[in-house]
Write a protein that holds these residues in place. Structure first.
Motif, PDB file in Angstrom:
ATOM      1  N   GLY A 122      52.173  32.239  25.251  1.00  0.00           N
ATOM      2  CA  GLY A 122      50.911  32.859  25.618  1.00  0.00           C
ATOM      3  C   GLY A 122      50.923  33.360  27.048  1.00  0.00           C
ATOM      4  O   GLY A 122      51.838  33.070  27.819  1.00  0.00           O
ATOM      5  N   LEU A 123      49.873  34.139  27.377  1.00  0.00           N
ATOM      6  CA  LEU A 123      49.776  34.671  28.731  1.00  0.00           C
ATOM      7  C   LEU A 123      49.549  33.544  29.726  1.00  0.00           C
ATOM      8  O   LEU A 123      49.025  32.476  29.385  1.00  0.00           O
ATOM      9  CB  LEU A 123      48.612  35.667  28.811  1.00  0.00           C
ATOM     10  N   SER A 124      49.950  33.790  30.971  1.00  0.00           N
ATOM     11  CA  SER A 124      49.825  32.783  32.015  1.00  0.00           C
ATOM     12  C   SER A 124      48.387  32.728  32.532  1.00  0.00           C
ATOM     13  O   SER A 124      47.710  33.745  32.633  1.00  0.00           O
ATOM     14  CB  SER A 124      50.795  33.122  33.142  1.00  0.00           C
ATOM     15  N   VAL A 125      47.937  31.516  32.828  1.00  0.00           N
ATOM     16  CA  VAL A 125      46.580  31.320  33.329  1.00  0.00           C
ATOM     17  C   VAL A 125      46.586  31.511  34.843  1.00  0.00           C
ATOM     18  O   VAL A 125      47.440  30.950  35.528  1.00  0.00           O
ATOM     19  CB  VAL A 125      46.094  29.892  32.975  1.00  0.00           C
ATOM     20  N   PRO A 126      45.660  32.333  35.386  1.00  0.00           N
ATOM     21  CA  PRO A 126      45.657  32.546  36.843  1.00  0.00           C
ATOM     22  C   PRO A 126      45.243  31.272  37.587  1.00  0.00           C
ATOM     23  O   PRO A 126      44.670  30.358  37.003  1.00  0.00           O
ATOM     24  CB  PRO A 126      44.608  33.647  37.034  1.00  0.00           C
ATOM     25  N   ASP A 127      45.527  31.254  38.895  1.00  0.00           N
ATOM     26  CA  ASP A 127      45.262  30.056  39.693  1.00  0.00           C
ATOM     27  C   ASP A 127      43.808  29.621  39.651  1.00  0.00           C
ATOM     28  O   ASP A 127      43.501  28.440  39.772  1.00  0.00           O
ATOM     29  CB  ASP A 127      45.674  30.306  41.152  1.00  0.00           C
ATOM     30  N   SER A 128      42.897  30.596  39.446  1.00  0.00           N
ATOM     31  CA  SER A 128      41.480  30.247  39.485  1.00  0.00           C
ATOM     32  C   SER A 128      41.058  29.365  38.325  1.00  0.00           C
ATOM     33  O   SER A 128      39.995  28.770  38.357  1.00  0.00           O
ATOM     34  CB  SER A 128      40.639  31.530  39.499  1.00  0.00           C
ATOM     35  N   ALA A 129      41.898  29.271  37.276  1.00  0.00           N
ATOM     36  CA  ALA A 129      41.539  28.412  36.150  1.00  0.00           C
ATOM     37  C   ALA A 129      42.543  27.277  35.985  1.00  0.00           C
ATOM     38  O   ALA A 129      42.507  26.557  35.003  1.00  0.00           O
ATOM     39  CB  ALA A 129      41.451  29.223  34.863  1.00  0.00           C
ATOM     40  N   ARG A 130      43.436  27.126  36.944  1.00  0.00           N
ATOM     41  CA  ARG A 130      44.412  26.034  36.831  1.00  0.00           C
ATOM     42  C   ARG A 130      43.869  24.769  37.476  1.00  0.00           C
ATOM     43  O   ARG A 130      43.195  24.818  38.497  1.00  0.00           O
ATOM     44  CB  ARG A 130      45.722  26.410  37.530  1.00  0.00           C
ATOM     45  N   LEU A 131      44.195  23.638  36.873  1.00  0.00           N
ATOM     46  CA  LEU A 131      43.805  22.361  37.467  1.00  0.00           C
ATOM     47  C   LEU A 131      44.597  22.167  38.752  1.00  0.00           C
ATOM     48  O   LEU A 131      45.826  22.294  38.749  1.00  0.00           O
ATOM     49  CB  LEU A 131      44.102  21.220  36.492  1.00  0.00           C
ATOM     50  N   PRO A 132      43.910  21.903  39.882  1.00  0.00           N
ATOM     51  CA  PRO A 132      44.625  21.770  41.163  1.00  0.00           C
ATOM     52  C   PRO A 132      45.594  20.591  41.139  1.00  0.00           C
ATOM     53  O   PRO A 132      45.327  19.564  40.504  1.00  0.00           O
ATOM     54  CB  PRO A 132      43.512  21.523  42.174  1.00  0.00           C
ATOM     55  N   ARG A 133      46.708  20.753  41.810  1.00  0.00           N
ATOM     56  CA  ARG A 133      47.700  19.684  41.898  1.00  0.00           C
ATOM     57  C   ARG A 133      47.217  18.597  42.859  1.00  0.00           C
ATOM     58  O   ARG A 133      46.474  18.867  43.796  1.00  0.00           O
ATOM     59  CB  ARG A 133      49.028  20.245  42.419  1.00  0.00           C
ATOM     60  N   LEU A 134      47.687  17.366  42.604  1.00  0.00           N
ATOM     61  CA  LEU A 134      47.318  16.245  43.460  1.00  0.00           C
ATOM     62  C   LEU A 134      48.576  15.661  44.098  1.00  0.00           C
ATOM     63  O   LEU A 134      49.659  15.698  43.512  1.00  0.00           O
ATOM     64  CB  LEU A 134      46.635  15.147  42.648  1.00  0.00           C
TER      65      LEU A 134
END
Lengths: 413, 424
Positions: B238-250
């Motif tokens: 599938g298409l890649s999800v942009p950073d605005s919808a990615r869960l931030p890394r911890l």
């Protein structure tokens, strides 16, 4: 309101809609279009039945089928048939599928005999699984673990049939695999009074986990363990050259014949023998059975283990008959479809076989339709058997009369 | 006090007051006992020493022992020396011991032996906690949700779609929107068997497993369509999800905020189940649907609510995957069986929220340790699946474990309060 009447009415409405669909969508727009229906088998070995193919005018034939479906609908809507609602409803659905196939293959060739052969073969693991379910359920042990029994049987069958190069030995090993899971089910549900549904699901997880581990740890590194001797078709002399019926019924593998025998045998055993009466007594009212001297626990154990024999054989069919190797999770929900067939067949071997044939037809049709243009992406057609199962479970069953003590643990006082 | 009646003496007055206080104390204690409002320490002690916990620990030990046998048997060197085990038993036991200690050593070290191991374990535990809760919630109402896998797929597909098809939104809008979409997608998948069960009596075990297969087929179809792949792409990713919808890394690791989402969901569910009247109603329906129905509770409402809620939780698990580890684009195998693993997680956690969270963490760690075991000791990762199955096999049958260890009787194991009339 009488539930039989409402159920009959509900089925009647569904059948009427199906009939209207057949006439309005398959029949009327296709005047003059022809489907070539081949009555020869490309798969069966017998070639005595050279009767070629017939050209079926879609308009006339699907119109007749549509009218037949409407007649069944009328029957359901007007006459009270409490005992035959499933049969009539199933017949309506089956006729609809036939019309659908004729329409889908318009201007092309439909290999009807091969389709019927494939339906029967697809129904084999479902039937054996459903019979295992019937046996257990009649003794009031809920057997959700059929899926696990199929997987275990498929695995042991492949290994032994590879090592010994004998499909019969493989079938025996498959039976053993099914019985091992059945014994665990008996241990959990009869001896240790675990909740039977939990026990079944746990055993599925166990069988899936263990066979996946062994397959990836052993079979992938030694492929010679996963190349079994398989069952091949055995013609029954004389009968196999009957046109149409011969290749469908009398040119199959031993496991298919064994399944048909098991259906008849169990139907007689459960309803016509003393053992069957005792089995049903244990399932309906264990305390009463105990009072008259029937050993409840032993009867249940026997039923569960015999169920393991059947389901294990179904597993062997998957890996050394329908396919010729073991793949992880190859049962693909068939154990649950078998469960649905058992329910739709109202805990009778005969009914379970009928329902399994319907699911087998759905599976075979889904595969046959891959070659035709039906306006639906061919990949999505693979979901047909699962959709049909949901429809059957929620529609055809209605209110079930389940064995009285189903799922209850029984301990002698 | 009226005139003429004997005045109670001052000391008698004291006596009455003392008795009243005593009674109040007893009542208070009763209330605390019945509402489970004991001190935290007391409850912790009860929880850790209770027979259920002992059975669970023994179940884990037993599973590891059987797993050790499997390792010994499948280890090539040990198998060769098994051929002459009677001539030189030392060879076999030596080889077997090496294989077992290497494997379990790698498993433990891989799971929690390093900072990276711990964050990876938490990452793997995130969807397991959610899918475990998705089985636990309907279980309390006497329903068995085997459809976690399909609900995960549905949630992940929808969340991923919202993730890659909307653009230009800020993170605070886009991410919650995509997560919510996943919840809705999963909830719909769970709602269907709920409605079928209440309307037609179709058993949820069968309908949910069929929906799993349908979801799987739908996913593999979606991954051939331009909607998910974009134009001119045949690679089924599938298409890649942009950073605005990615869960931030911890913590500067691969671990993402999904673990926080899972913990928050668990806390909310805990309050719903243990502290709300809705939770009480669900529990009552699970224990005895006829009694609950007589008491004016709706069995149908509890059925649909718990199954749709389960779908929401599993859908959230799918969203956490689709916006986390699979944010680069979902594939046909993105769900990786977490829906099925949720069954074992919930059974090990005895369908209680804290237990399920703990079981999710344990199985997450096991799967990461399993990878290290596969890489370092050559024992296939699937052994972890066997271990999990064995653990719940023993947990489901406490009587078996007690018989083996001659323990006193614990409460019966996990039981989805089903009445006979409802079993398949």
């Amino acid at each position: 309101m009488n539930p039989h009447v409402t159920r009959s009415r509900r089925f009647g409405v569904v059948a009427a809609v199906l009939g209207a669909l057949v006439i309005g969508f398959f029949a009327l727009p296709n005047a003059g279009v022809i489907t070539e229906v081949s009555l020869e088998s490309r798969l069966a070995g017998a070639d005595g039945s050279r009767i070629g193919s017939i050209d079926v005018p879609i308009l006339v034939v699907t119109l007749l089928i549509g009218l037949a479906v409407l007649a069944l609908a009328a029957l359901l809507l007007t006459v009270r048939l409490p005992d035959h609602v499933n049969v009539v409803g199933g017949a309506a659905v089956g006729l609809f599928v036939v019309a659908f196939l004729l329409w889908a293959a318009r201007g092309d060739t439909l290999f009807a005999v091969d389709l019927a052969r494939l339906s029967l073969r697809s129904a084999v693991p479902l039937t054996l699984g459903a019979l295992a379910g019937v046996l257990c359920e009649r003794a009031a042990v809920v057997n959700i673990a059929i899926e696990g029994q199929l997987l275990a049987g498929a695995f042991t069958a492949v290994v032994v049939a590879s090592v010994t190069a004998s499909p019969m030995a493989g079938a025996g090993a498959g039976i053993l695999g099914g019985v091992v899971i059945a014994a665990m089910l008996g241990l959990l549900s009869i001896k240790f009074s675990t909740d039977q549904i939990v026990a079944g699901v746990v055993l599925i997880v166990f069988a899936a986990g263990l066979t996946s581990f062994l397959a990836s740890q052993w079979l992938s590194t030694s492929p010679e363990m996963n190349s079994p001797a398989t069952f091949s078709a055995v013609e029954i002399a004389g009968l196999s050259s009957i046109p149409v019926l011969g290749p469908i019924l009398f040119d199959q593998s031993l496991l298919v014949y064994a399944t048909l025998v098991a259906v008849v045998g169990l139907q007689v055993a459960i309803f016509r023998t003393r053992w069957g009466l005792r089995l049903r007594a244990v399932g309906e009212h264990p305390k009463a059975a105990d009072t008259v001297g029937i050993n409840v626990s032993r009867t249940r154990w026997l039923a569960v283990l015999a169920g393991g024999v059947l389901a294990g054989l179904g597993g062997a069919f998957l890996s050394i008959d329908a396919a010729s190797s073991f793949t992880e999770d190859m049962s693909a929900g068939k154990g649950f479809i078998a469960l649905a067939a058992m329910l739709a067949g109202r805990y009778n071997p005969r009914g379970a076989f009928g329902a399994a044939m319907l699911f087998g037809l759905a599976e075979a049709s889904a595969r046959a339709l891959q070659g035709f243009d039906v306006g639906i992406p061919s990949q999505l057609l693979l979901a047909i058997p699962y959709v049909v199962t949901i429809i059957v479970v929620s529609g055809l069953i209605g209110r079930l009369r389940i064995p009285g003590a189903s799922g209850q643990h029984y301990a002698t006082e | 006090m009226t005139d003429g009646s004997p005045q109670p003496a001052p000391d008698a007055d004291d006596e009455v007051r003392r008795l009243e206080q005593e009674r109040a104390a007893v009542v208070d204690q009763d209330v605390r006992r019945t509402t489970g409002d004991e001190t935290l320490v007391q409850r912790l002690v009860d929880a850790v020493t209770g027979p259920n916990v002992v059975v669970t620990l023994l179940a884990i030990v037993l599973a590891l022992v059987i797993g050790a046998v499997l390792i010994a048997v499948s280890d090539a060197e040990a198998r060769t020396s098994l051929a002459y085990v009677f001539a030189r038993p030392g060879d076999f036991f030596g080889a077997a011991w090496t294989a077992i200690s290497d494997s379990y050593g790698a498993l433990a070290k891989g799971a929690v032996g390093s900072r990276n191991g711990i964050t990876e374990s938490l990452l793997a535990a995130t969807p397991l906690i959610l899918t475990g809760l998705a089985v636990a919630l309907p279980f309390r109402a006497g329903l068995f949700n085997i459809g976690g896998e399909g609900q995960v797929i549905a949630g992940g597909m929808v969340a991923s779609w919202v993730g890659f098809s909307a653009s230009g939104l800020p993170l605070v809008v886009h991410l919650p929107l995509a997560l919510a979409a996943g919840i809705v997608g999963g909830a719909l998948m769970g709602w269907i068997p709920g409605v079928l069960k209440t309307r037609t009596g179709a058993h949820e075990v069968i309908t949910t497993i069929m929906l799993n297969n349908i979801a799987r087929i739908a996913l593999s179809y979606a991954l051939t369509s331009a909607i998910f792949l974009g134009p001119n792409n045949v690679n089924p990713r599938g298409l890649s999800v942009p950073d605005s919808a990615r869960l931030p890394r911890l913590f500067d690791s691969r671990l993402n905020a999904g673990i926080i989402v899972a913990i928050v969901a668990a806390i909310l569910l805990y309050y719903l189940m243990e502290r709300s009247s809705r939770g009480f109603e669900i529990e009552a329906v699970g224990l005895n649907p006829h009694a609950a129905s007589s008491a004016g509770m709706s069995v149908a409402r509890a059925t649909i609510f718990t199954l749709a809620g389960a779908g929401a939780l599993a859908g959230l698990a799918g969203a956490v995957l689709g916006l986390g580890v699979a944010a680069g684009g979902i594939t046909t195998g993105f769900s990786a069986g977490v829906g099925f693993d949720g069954i074992t997680v919930a059974l090990l956690g005895r369908a209680r929220v804290p237990g399920t969270v703990a079981a999710g963490l344990l199985f997450g760690a096991l799967s990461i340790g399993g990878r290290a075991m596969q890489a370092q000791a050559g024992i296939n990762l699937d052994l972890v699946g066997v271990l999990q199955a064995l653990i719940i096999l023993f947990v489901a049958a406490p009587a078996l474990v007690q018989a083996l260890f001659r323990l006193k009787r614990a409460r019966p194991g996990v039981t989805p309060g089903m009445t006979a009339g409802e079993s398949a």
